[in-house]
Write a protein that holds these residues in place. Structure first.
Motif, PDB file in Angstrom:
ATOM      1  N   GLY A   1     -34.101  49.920 -12.679  1.00  0.00           N
ATOM      2  CA  GLY A   1     -33.207  50.629 -14.106  1.00  0.00           C
ATOM      3  C   GLY A   1     -34.058  52.274 -13.461  1.00  0.00           C
ATOM      4  O   GLY A   1     -34.392  53.130 -12.252  1.00  0.00           O
TER       5      GLY A   1
ATOM      6  N   ARG B   1     -30.783  47.428 -10.590  1.00  0.00           N
ATOM      7  CA  ARG B   1     -29.866  47.214 -12.049  1.00  0.00           C
ATOM      8  C   ARG B   1     -28.553  48.597 -12.074  1.00  0.00           C
ATOM      9  O   ARG B   1     -27.558  48.425 -12.417  1.00  0.00           O
TER      10      ARG B   1
ATOM     11  N   ALA C   1     -28.065  38.138 -24.502  1.00  0.00           N
ATOM     12  CA  ALA C   1     -27.151  39.844 -24.089  1.00  0.00           C
ATOM     13  C   ALA C   1     -28.622  41.046 -24.578  1.00  0.00           C
ATOM     14  O   ALA C   1     -28.596  41.793 -24.511  1.00  0.00           O
ATOM     15  N   ARG C   2     -28.782  40.412 -26.246  1.00  0.00           N
ATOM     16  CA  ARG C   2     -29.876  41.243 -26.605  1.00  0.00           C
ATOM     17  C   ARG C   2     -31.301  40.999 -25.718  1.00  0.00           C
ATOM     18  O   ARG C   2     -31.977  42.364 -26.147  1.00  0.00           O
ATOM     19  N   SER C   3     -31.658  40.504 -24.724  1.00  0.00           N
ATOM     20  CA  SER C   3     -32.517  40.551 -23.864  1.00  0.00           C
ATOM     21  C   SER C   3     -32.421  40.961 -22.562  1.00  0.00           C
ATOM     22  O   SER C   3     -32.699  41.280 -21.994  1.00  0.00           O
ATOM     23  N   GLY C   4     -30.948  41.774 -22.357  1.00  0.00           N
ATOM     24  CA  GLY C   4     -30.540  42.791 -21.701  1.00  0.00           C
ATOM     25  C   GLY C   4     -30.015  41.689 -19.938  1.00  0.00           C
ATOM     26  O   GLY C   4     -29.944  42.420 -19.204  1.00  0.00           O
TER      27      GLY C   4
ATOM     28  N   ASP D   1     -27.232  38.962 -17.805  1.00  0.00           N
ATOM     29  CA  ASP D   1     -25.185  38.372 -18.293  1.00  0.00           C
ATOM     30  C   ASP D   1     -26.098  36.692 -17.471  1.00  0.00           C
ATOM     31  O   ASP D   1     -27.190  36.703 -17.237  1.00  0.00           O
TER      32      ASP D   1
ATOM     33  N   ALA E   1     -30.862  39.158 -14.916  1.00  0.00           N
ATOM     34  CA  ALA E   1     -31.336  40.661 -14.966  1.00  0.00           C
ATOM     35  C   ALA E   1     -31.010  41.725 -13.369  1.00  0.00           C
ATOM     36  O   ALA E   1     -30.091  41.650 -13.594  1.00  0.00           O
TER      37      ALA E   1
END
Length: 420
Positions: free
Chosen positions: A6, A51, A223-226, A228, A268
């Motif tokens: 990121g 990512r 998903a809330r923690s980013g 998958d 992540a």
């Protein structure tokens, strides 16, 4: 800038890692590493790009220079920039020319790689090659560049070794992912503890509790923690849990007094991996005994998992433990589908299964070392459709010079009510 995930969050860069990459290239007698991927789901590329949401892209790394990232479409310029790497734009790679003059996939990609090497000051010679490509495409690229004076050596195995020792930033990222895993397990335990039993079935908030509901809620939490789940998860009751990789039937209604194996392995950039086994109500004696034996095996594994230990030796120790209690193992009964049926653990990182290994006859990749991130996951299984069960207890452990760190420390109890 340094590679990462990121917005320039450094995951893999360190003086030690840079030095190791240079040593890898010297050992391979290669002037540079070229990593070409046709997919964003490439663990070797993630080592450099984190990512970043990129399609086809390449990385060129050579000793003494910052790795450079070549991206193939202007639409990905912001994602490419966020890696912090020096960039090779589509114009730098002369992609418009190759689209026009050599649009066939093999020729196009070979020309793009050749242009990237030229831009990085790497002339024809021996190159270390890695990346996820269709086999035929990779072969055609190598053949075409070979005609221009390039020779190639595979960097796949050396990169596995390079990825083994986790940097401080990588370990911090795995801690973050593991914290979300622990929170998900506590959520599952809370849901199970809140159920009521009606005619042997578990009911929650006025409806039967099915595997699908737990899976859906786990996915939402991740998903809330980013995070998958590229390889999904396991929520497997009773005899389904008696087959270690059975994911669990979505419409299956959970029942009292049966096992429920929950194995979560989201990511992540890097993965975490953990398993617990639950039972609502009074477990049958066979399940109680299997859980106690598995917990004792996990304690043995924790005690023995130290830098310098051989993974296979630990596997043998766990097999001996289970054999003494009367359970079949891969050593006492090769190919068994009942009892202890798998290995003790595996390395974790950019892939779910990495080095080190706990397999027999392994070389250096089978000796635990400082910086390793490993699972310890003994289990016992009975796949009998009538009364079968699964028990697995798995922790994710980081090996340090001053002691191990359990990244998934939480209760082991079968009873979800004991978790709160």
């Amino acid at each position: 800038m340094t590679p990462g995930v990121g917005a320039k969050a450094d995951l893999s860069a360190s003086a030690e890692r840079t030095s190791a990459l240079a040593e890898l290239l010297r050992w391979l007698d290669a002037g540079a590493l070229v990593l070409l991927s046709a997919t964003g789901d490439d663990p070797d590329r993630a080592l450099f790009t984190g990512r970043a949401n990129l399609g086809t892209a390449l990385v060129v790394a050579k000793p003494g220079a910052t790795p450079r990232l070549g991206y193939f479409t202007p639409m990905e310029r912001d994602e490419a920039a966020a890696t912090g790497l020096d960039l090779l734009t589509p114009d730098d790679l002369d992609l418009a020319r190759w689209h026009r003059d050599s649009p066939q996939a093999g020729a196009f990609h070979a020309n793009a790689v050749g242009q990237a090497l030229l831009r990085c000051g790497v002339g024809p010679g021996r190159i270390a090659l890695a990346g996820r490509l269709p086999f035929g495409l990779a072969q055609e690229i190598v053949e075409r560049l070979g005609g221009e004076g390039w020779t190639f050596v595979s960097a796949t195995e050396p990169l596995l070794t390079l990825r083994r020792r986790k940097s401080a930033a990588e370990l911090a990222e795995v801690r973050r992912v593991s914290a979300a895993v622990v929170a998900a397990f506590r959520h599952v335990a809370g849901r199970l503890a809140a159920t009521e039993v009606r005619a042997g079935e578990l009911w929650l908030m006025g409806e039967r509790l099915r595997v699908a509901r737990l899976k859906s809620e786990i996915a939402e939490l991740f998903a809330r923690s980013g995070l998958d789940q590229p390889r999904a998860n396991i929520v497997a009751p009773a005899e389904e849990g008696g087959v270690p990789h059975s994911a669990g039937t979505l419409d299956r209604v959970l029942r009292a007094a049966e096992s429920l194996v929950v194995d979560l392995f989201p990511r992540a950039v890097l993965f975490s991996d953990c398993t617990r086994t639950f039972c609502v109500g009074d477990p049958p004696p066979a399940l109680t005994a299997a859980h106690a034996a598995t917990l004792a095996a996990l304690e043995l594994a924790h005690a023995g998992a130290r830098p310098g230990a051989r993974g296979w030796d630990l596997q043998q120790r766990i097999c001996a433990h289970f054999s003494e209690l009367g359970y079949a193992t891969p050593i006492s009964a090769p190919g068994t589908l009942n009892g202890y049926v798998h290995g003790l653990g595996h390395g974790v990182g950019y892939e779910l299964h990495e080095y080190p290994t706990f397999k027999h006859a392994a070389g250096a990749e089978g000796i635990l070392a400082v910086g390793d991130l490993v699972t310890l996951e003994p289990g016992l299984y009975d796949p009998d459709p009538e009364g079968g069960f699964g028990v697995r207890l798995e922790d994710l452990v980081a090996l340090h010079s001053d002691g191990n760190e359990n990244l998934t420390a939480m209760p082991y109890s079968l009873d979800p009510r004991a978790w709160h």
